[in-house]
Design a protein around this motif. Structure first.
Motif, mmCIF file in Angstrom:
data_model
loop_
_atom_site.group_PDB
_atom_site.id
_atom_site.type_symbol
_atom_site.label_atom_id
_atom_site.label_comp_id
_atom_site.label_asym_id
_atom_site.label_seq_id
_atom_site.Cartn_x
_atom_site.Cartn_y
_atom_site.Cartn_z
ATOM 1 N N UNK A 1 0.800 -1.220 0.083
ATOM 2 C CA UNK A 1 -0.058 -0.007 0.095
ATOM 3 C C UNK A 1 0.908 1.307 0.090
ATOM 4 N N UNK A 2 0.322 2.165 -0.672
ATOM 5 C CA UNK A 2 1.205 3.410 -0.640
ATOM 6 C C UNK A 2 0.106 4.408 -0.305
ATOM 7 N N UNK A 3 0.724 5.274 0.978
ATOM 8 C CA UNK A 3 -0.334 6.295 1.447
ATOM 9 C C UNK A 3 -0.145 7.315 0.289
ATOM 10 N N UNK A 4 -1.561 8.005 0.039
ATOM 11 C CA UNK A 4 -1.619 9.031 -0.904
ATOM 12 C C UNK A 4 -2.878 10.181 -0.489
ATOM 13 N N UNK A 5 -2.664 11.626 -0.605
ATOM 14 C CA UNK A 5 -3.715 12.525 -0.282
ATOM 15 C C UNK A 5 -4.878 12.186 -1.166
ATOM 16 N N UNK A 6 -5.931 12.144 -0.578
ATOM 17 C CA UNK A 6 -7.165 12.107 -1.145
ATOM 18 C C UNK A 6 -7.427 13.474 -2.058
ATOM 19 N N UNK A 7 -8.083 13.369 -3.199
ATOM 20 C CA UNK A 7 -8.235 14.488 -4.075
ATOM 21 C C UNK A 7 -9.242 15.233 -4.071
ATOM 22 N N UNK A 8 -9.511 15.818 -2.561
ATOM 23 C CA UNK A 8 -10.588 16.690 -2.288
ATOM 24 C C UNK A 8 -9.949 17.909 -1.831
ATOM 25 N N UNK A 9 -10.730 19.078 -2.059
ATOM 26 C CA UNK A 9 -10.170 20.371 -1.453
ATOM 27 C C UNK A 9 -11.572 21.069 -0.879
ATOM 28 N N UNK A 10 -11.295 21.409 0.460
ATOM 29 C CA UNK A 10 -12.557 21.784 1.191
ATOM 30 C C UNK A 10 -12.174 23.198 1.607
ATOM 31 N N UNK A 11 -13.056 24.188 1.241
ATOM 32 C CA UNK A 11 -12.877 25.598 1.706
ATOM 33 C C UNK A 11 -14.287 26.141 1.602
ATOM 34 N N UNK A 12 -14.052 27.581 1.764
ATOM 35 C CA UNK A 12 -15.245 28.732 1.855
ATOM 36 C C UNK A 12 -15.385 29.205 0.445
ATOM 37 N N UNK A 13 -16.541 29.113 -0.089
ATOM 38 C CA UNK A 13 -16.844 29.804 -1.369
ATOM 39 C C UNK A 13 -17.514 30.829 -0.799
ATOM 40 N N UNK A 14 -17.085 32.129 -1.510
ATOM 41 C CA UNK A 14 -18.134 33.259 -1.161
ATOM 42 C C UNK A 14 -18.772 33.751 -2.145
ATOM 43 N N UNK A 15 -19.768 34.072 -2.296
ATOM 44 C CA UNK A 15 -20.711 34.599 -3.089
ATOM 45 C C UNK A 15 -20.379 35.739 -3.878
ATOM 46 N N UNK A 16 -19.833 35.903 -4.730
ATOM 47 C CA UNK A 16 -19.312 37.367 -5.254
ATOM 48 C C UNK A 16 -20.239 38.222 -5.973
ATOM 49 N N UNK A 17 -21.531 37.509 -6.397
ATOM 50 C CA UNK A 17 -22.529 38.313 -6.645
ATOM 51 C C UNK A 17 -22.985 39.151 -5.529
ATOM 52 N N UNK A 18 -22.948 38.819 -4.400
ATOM 53 C CA UNK A 18 -23.388 39.413 -3.244
ATOM 54 C C UNK A 18 -22.380 40.647 -3.089
ATOM 55 N N UNK A 19 -22.944 42.026 -2.716
ATOM 56 C CA UNK A 19 -22.029 43.039 -2.279
ATOM 57 C C UNK A 19 -21.018 42.971 -1.206
ATOM 58 N N UNK A 20 -21.123 42.148 -0.293
ATOM 59 C CA UNK A 20 -20.288 41.946 0.643
ATOM 60 C C UNK A 20 -18.983 41.394 0.378
ATOM 61 N N UNK A 21 -19.086 40.339 -0.762
ATOM 62 C CA UNK A 21 -17.954 39.615 -1.543
ATOM 63 C C UNK A 21 -17.639 40.140 -2.596
ATOM 64 N N UNK A 22 -18.080 40.909 -2.929
ATOM 65 C CA UNK A 22 -17.509 41.383 -4.547
ATOM 66 C C UNK A 22 -16.230 41.891 -4.545
ATOM 67 N N UNK A 23 -15.578 42.688 -3.533
ATOM 68 C CA UNK A 23 -14.396 43.121 -3.519
ATOM 69 C C UNK A 23 -13.434 42.265 -3.172
ATOM 70 N N UNK A 24 -12.303 42.041 -4.068
ATOM 71 C CA UNK A 24 -11.348 41.030 -3.736
ATOM 72 C C UNK A 24 -10.236 41.282 -2.661
ATOM 73 N N UNK A 25 -10.326 42.601 -2.184
ATOM 74 C CA UNK A 25 -9.538 42.810 -1.089
ATOM 75 C C UNK A 25 -10.384 42.339 0.316
ATOM 76 N N UNK A 26 -11.774 42.577 0.356
ATOM 77 C CA UNK A 26 -12.328 42.132 1.292
ATOM 78 C C UNK A 26 -12.409 40.581 1.301
ATOM 79 N N UNK A 27 -12.328 39.743 0.503
ATOM 80 C CA UNK A 27 -12.231 38.349 0.472
ATOM 81 C C UNK A 27 -11.018 37.738 0.882
ATOM 82 N N UNK A 28 -9.877 38.755 0.506
ATOM 83 C CA UNK A 28 -8.530 38.588 1.127
ATOM 84 C C UNK A 28 -8.524 38.754 2.627
ATOM 85 N N UNK A 29 -9.302 39.671 3.046
ATOM 86 C CA UNK A 29 -9.298 40.133 4.462
ATOM 87 C C UNK A 29 -9.934 38.719 5.344
#
Length: 169
Positions: A1-29
């Protein structure tokens, strides 16, 4: 057996069509305000690591020169202040134009690691003056909300095809 990382990425997706998340600087914050190393260590233990991009480190297309963004709540607060977010009424929540920086953070019910992560994110964002309200929804409901764009932010996992044809969604 060879250990191998599972191919899944878990994260937060911001709805960039919403004004709160439209600005990339705010998303960086927002990213800087979330203590991702602590979430990974607490929720996933040795079975996870902080990502540097949605392209997994085990995939040929991963850029090895990338470093994860740091946990830096002071920088997050500074960026948000520069964007006009201040706690003008002293309630502990940033506001701008009379509207609080508040949103709903959904994830799929029954996925304990993601549910736990949403609660940790809620606490971490509160420390910089953002009110995130976690909510668990049934998986198909979550997907429907995402398809219709009727969500603020979502914690979800995405399996990645190693062919990485980024032209399709």
């Amino acid at each position: 057996l060879i250990p191998y990382w599972f191919n899944i990425y878990v994260g937060v997706s911001w709805n960039t069509s919403r004004p709160l998340f439209a600005d990339p600087d705010v998303r960086r914050a927002l990213t800087l305000a979330i203590d991702r190393p602590t979430i990974v260590a607490t929720v996933l233990g040795p079975y996870g690591r902080v990502a540097t991009s949605p392209i997994l480190t085990s995939v040929w297309a991963h850029d090895k020169s990338l470093e994860p963004w740091p946990y830096d709540p002071a920088a997050a607060r500074r960026i948000l202040a520069e964007k006009g977010w201040k706690d003008t009424d002293g309630d502990g929540v940033l506001d701008r134009g009379g509207k609080p920086f508040a949103f709903e953070l959904i994830t799929n019910a029954g996925n304990k690691p993601r549910v736990d992560a949403t609660v940790m994110i809620q606490d971490q964002l509160a420390k910089v003056g953002i009110r995130a309200t976690p909510r668990q929804v049934e998986f198909n409901t979550m997907m429907s909300q995402m398809d219709r764009g009727t969500f603020d932010a979502v914690v979800l996992g995405q399996s990645l095809d190693t062919s990485l044809d980024m032209t399709e969604s």
